[in-house]
Design a protein around this motif. Structure first.
Motif, PDB file in Angstrom:
ATOM      1  N   UNK A 176      46.881  27.632  56.766  1.00 19.49           N
ATOM      2  CA  UNK A 176      46.677  28.350  58.028  1.00 19.49           C
ATOM      3  C   UNK A 176      45.200  28.286  58.404  1.00 19.49           C
ATOM      4  N   UNK A 177      44.851  27.586  59.491  1.00 18.12           N
ATOM      5  CA  UNK A 177      43.445  27.432  59.846  1.00 18.12           C
ATOM      6  C   UNK A 177      42.811  28.694  60.417  1.00 18.12           C
ATOM      7  N   UNK A 178      43.633  29.656  60.816  1.00 19.25           N
ATOM      8  CA  UNK A 178      43.126  30.861  61.470  1.00 19.25           C
ATOM      9  C   UNK A 178      42.859  32.008  60.500  1.00 19.25           C
ATOM     10  N   UNK A 179      43.545  32.009  59.363  1.00 21.34           N
ATOM     11  CA  UNK A 179      43.400  33.118  58.421  1.00 21.34           C
ATOM     12  C   UNK A 179      43.202  32.589  57.007  1.00 21.34           C
ATOM     13  N   UNK A 180      41.998  32.804  56.485  1.00 21.79           N
ATOM     14  CA  UNK A 180      41.696  32.506  55.100  1.00 21.79           C
ATOM     15  C   UNK A 180      41.574  33.790  54.313  1.00 21.79           C
ATOM     16  N   UNK A 181      41.248  33.675  53.045  1.00 23.35           N
ATOM     17  CA  UNK A 181      41.186  34.847  52.170  1.00 23.35           C
ATOM     18  C   UNK A 181      40.279  35.936  52.722  1.00 23.35           C
ATOM     19  N   UNK A 182      39.086  35.534  53.181  1.00 24.68           N
ATOM     20  CA  UNK A 182      38.110  36.533  53.616  1.00 24.68           C
ATOM     21  C   UNK A 182      38.511  37.262  54.892  1.00 24.68           C
ATOM     22  N   UNK A 183      39.331  36.625  55.742  1.00 26.34           N
ATOM     23  CA  UNK A 183      39.633  37.206  57.052  1.00 26.34           C
ATOM     24  C   UNK A 183      40.934  37.995  57.085  1.00 26.34           C
ATOM     25  N   UNK A 184      41.598  38.124  55.934  1.00 27.89           N
ATOM     26  CA  UNK A 184      42.865  38.864  55.876  1.00 27.89           C
ATOM     27  C   UNK A 184      42.624  40.220  55.214  1.00 27.89           C
ATOM     28  N   UNK A 185      42.973  41.333  55.866  1.00 25.43           N
ATOM     29  CA  UNK A 185      42.806  42.652  55.233  1.00 25.43           C
ATOM     30  C   UNK A 185      43.537  42.724  53.892  1.00 25.43           C
ATOM     31  N   UNK A 186      42.967  43.492  52.967  1.00 25.26           N
ATOM     32  CA  UNK A 186      43.476  43.565  51.598  1.00 25.26           C
ATOM     33  C   UNK A 186      43.965  44.972  51.294  1.00 25.26           C
ATOM     34  N   UNK A 187      45.235  45.093  50.947  1.00 22.91           N
ATOM     35  CA  UNK A 187      45.796  46.364  50.512  1.00 22.91           C
ATOM     36  C   UNK A 187      45.433  46.576  49.046  1.00 22.91           C
ATOM     37  N   UNK A 188      45.041  47.799  48.694  1.00 23.49           N
ATOM     38  CA  UNK A 188      44.610  48.103  47.325  1.00 23.49           C
ATOM     39  C   UNK A 188      45.210  49.433  46.883  1.00 23.49           C
ATOM     40  N   UNK A 189      45.802  49.434  45.692  1.00 22.77           N
ATOM     41  CA  UNK A 189      46.274  50.666  45.071  1.00 22.77           C
ATOM     42  C   UNK A 189      45.742  50.758  43.658  1.00 22.77           C
ATOM     43  N   UNK A 190      45.296  51.942  43.249  1.00 27.58           N
ATOM     44  CA  UNK A 190      44.726  52.120  41.916  1.00 27.58           C
ATOM     45  C   UNK A 190      45.636  52.909  41.001  1.00 27.58           C
ATOM     46  N   UNK A 191      45.509  52.636  39.690  1.00 26.78           N
ATOM     47  CA  UNK A 191      46.268  53.413  38.711  1.00 26.78           C
ATOM     48  C   UNK A 191      45.737  54.831  38.590  1.00 26.78           C
ATOM     49  N   UNK A 192      44.527  55.057  39.084  1.00 26.93           N
ATOM     50  CA  UNK A 192      43.910  56.384  39.119  1.00 26.93           C
ATOM     51  C   UNK A 192      42.867  56.359  40.220  1.00 26.93           C
ATOM     52  N   UNK A 193      42.330  57.508  40.613  1.00 24.95           N
ATOM     53  CA  UNK A 193      41.387  57.535  41.738  1.00 24.95           C
ATOM     54  C   UNK A 193      40.137  56.696  41.514  1.00 24.95           C
ATOM     55  N   UNK A 194      39.606  56.666  40.305  1.00 29.07           N
ATOM     56  CA  UNK A 194      38.407  55.881  40.050  1.00 29.07           C
ATOM     57  C   UNK A 194      38.714  54.388  40.148  1.00 29.07           C
ATOM     58  N   UNK A 195      39.872  53.976  39.632  1.00 30.56           N
ATOM     59  CA  UNK A 195      40.276  52.573  39.734  1.00 30.56           C
ATOM     60  C   UNK A 195      40.388  52.146  41.194  1.00 30.56           C
ATOM     61  N   UNK A 196      40.950  53.024  42.027  1.00 29.17           N
ATOM     62  CA  UNK A 196      41.052  52.711  43.453  1.00 29.17           C
ATOM     63  C   UNK A 196      39.666  52.565  44.071  1.00 29.17           C
ATOM     64  N   UNK A 197      38.768  53.487  43.742  1.00 33.10           N
ATOM     65  CA  UNK A 197      37.410  53.434  44.268  1.00 33.10           C
ATOM     66  C   UNK A 197      36.724  52.127  43.874  1.00 33.10           C
ATOM     67  N   UNK A 198      36.908  51.717  42.635  1.00 33.09           N
ATOM     68  CA  UNK A 198      36.294  50.479  42.156  1.00 33.09           C
ATOM     69  C   UNK A 198      36.892  49.254  42.842  1.00 33.09           C
ATOM     70  N   UNK A 199      38.204  49.224  42.961  1.00 28.95           N
ATOM     71  CA  UNK A 199      38.854  48.065  43.575  1.00 28.95           C
ATOM     72  C   UNK A 199      38.469  47.931  45.049  1.00 28.95           C
TER      73      UNK A 199
END
Length: 444
Positions: A174-197
């Motif tokens: 896909x020439x329009x969307x590469x890794x950097x331009x796609x929003x990333x969903x993140x879930x952590x196993x704990x609040x600190x893990x989420x903050x770090x990710x």
């Protein structure tokens, strides 16, 4: 003390002074490690395939949509190290797992790659590291499988090291969307893990989208792919119904998409391919049984999409009989486009492989033409085709009884294809879109 160490890791991520290891250098991991290095981090790429590591060092392409010289150059500069040695993860501040999650032959989740990767990390896991799983899987995998596996090291998740899940959203080619331009969903196993990710991915992608848990993040990816699978099944079924009525489904979709709200176009095809849409919905189907729930719509969509190659072969037989009063047995067929999607060389779960099998079972002699797949590599479902090569791009279409377009690569000369072919079966409506449709083209 643990909070102080987490704050130090946060600073390393935000200042881009960390080292990030990516495990699995395929269609997900390779673009990710490239994005990691481009963001200013030191990268480590790990893969169990020594040929991939060798090619990265030598500047040889194994994924055709990447410049192979890029990786060799970063290795020479010392900004990237690529290896098969898992001990390298000891030097990383973040470890991102991008390994396959296929189905077994009984269509159940195969998490052996994730489990084996975790076991390989354990001897080298140390305090103050973030481990992120990106492989698509069912809700609960990170918490129920990955965390306990990593805790075999004697370290404790949430205290000594941190775990998160962030689903990959790659769209190869896909020439329009590469890794950097796609929003990333993140879930952590704990609040600190989420903050770090979030802090890590904030430096790499355009936007991070935090959710409440790793299970929620896992469900996001499953939902995205089920959405596509169900809607593709819908238009595939409409194709059959409208075809029986003498109505062109592509014309209908193109007219319907002019509505500025309430409609999103999906297009029919010869079946589903790739590592996501044909597989991921069944991860939820399997997990739902644990809760005595059924996924009727998901399973019905799977049945419809799986039946599409058979429908295409039926159209081929009917077209040959109508035009030449002959069947597939003894006929010569050229399959155009073996990859599962246009302009890439990925043949994972490709319906093109199923089409070859079905056509040959009916006695046809099948060649294929794909500028992105010069040779068929080993696949789980069709190992017998490994080593078979594409015909030359300038080969004549005239010697075939039937030319079957399974994938609409831009590199194919469709005007020449139509003019030289005796009969064309087009599963992608590409001939009409290219303005070269004629009486010898049949849509399927």
């Amino acid at each position: 003390m643990a909070r102080q160490r987490a704050d130090a890791l946060l600073s390393a991520f935000r200042d881009r002074q960390a080292t990030v290891a990516v495990i699995g250098l395929g269609y997900v991991g390779l673009p990710l490690v490239k994005a990691v290095v481009e963001a200013g981090f030191t990268g480590i790429g790990i893969d169990i395939d020594p040929d991939k590591i060798r090619m990265l060092h030598e500047g040889v392409a194994y994924l055709r949509h990447f410049d192979p010289a890029y990786f060799a150059g970063r290795i020479a500069e010392g900004r990237l190290a690529c290896t098969t040695d898992f001990s390298a993860v000891a030097g990383a501040d973040a470890i991102v797992i991008c390994v396959p999650t296929p189905l077994t032959k009984h269509r159940e989740p195969d998490l052996s790659y994730v489990a084996n990767t975790a076991r390989s990390i354990v001897p080298h896991l140390r305090k103050d590291q973030l481990v992120v799983l990106e492989s698509t899987t069912y809700p609960g995998t990170t918490q129920d499988l990955l965390v306990p596996a990593l805790e075999q090291s004697g370290l404790k998740s949430g205290t000594d090291f941190f775990v998160a899940f962030s689903p990959e959203r790659e769209d190869p080619g896909n020439p329009d969307y590469g890794t950097q331009s796609i929003p990333k969903v993140v879930g952590g196993a704990d609040p600190v893990a989420l903050e770090l990710a979030v802090a890590l991915y904030d430096q790499i992608v355009v936007k991070t989208v935090p959710v409440s848990s790793t299970a929620a993040a896992e469900a996001v990816k499953i939902t995205e792919n089920i959405f596509r699978a169900v809607n593709i099944a819908l238009v595939n079924e409409l194709k059959l119904i409208y075809g029986a009525m003498g109505i062109d489904v592509w014309e209908v979709i193109d007219a319907a998409k002019t509505k500025p709200f309430g409609f999103m176009p999906f297009y029919p095809g010869p079946g589903l391919g790739g590592h996501c849409i044909p597989i991921d919905p069944f991860y939820l189907t399997w997990k739902a049984r644990e809760f005595d729930m059924s996924t009727r719509l998901v399973e019905l969509a799977g049945e419809i999409n799986t039946a599409m190659p058979g429908h295409v072969v039926t159209v081929c037989m009917e077209a040959l009989n109508a035009r030449f009063a002959k069947g597939l047995k003894g006929g010569r067929v050229l399959l155009v486009g073996l990859a599962y999607k246009k302009n890439v060389g990925d043949i994972r779960e490709s319906p093109g492989l199923t089409l070859i099998r079905l056509l040959e079972e009916r006695g046809a002699k099948v060649d294929y033409l794909d500028p992105h797949v010069p040779q068929i590599t080993m696949t789980r479902e069709h190992p017998e085709y490994a080593g078979r090569g594409s015909v030359a791009a300038d080969a004549s279409f005239a010697g075939y009884d039937l030319t079957l377009i399974a994938t609409d690569h831009d590199a194919v000369d469709y005007a020449r294809l139509v003019s030289e072919s005796r009969l064309v079966v087009d599963t992608r409506n590409v001939c009409e879109r290219k303005g070269v449709s004629s009486a010898n083209v049949v849509k399927a």
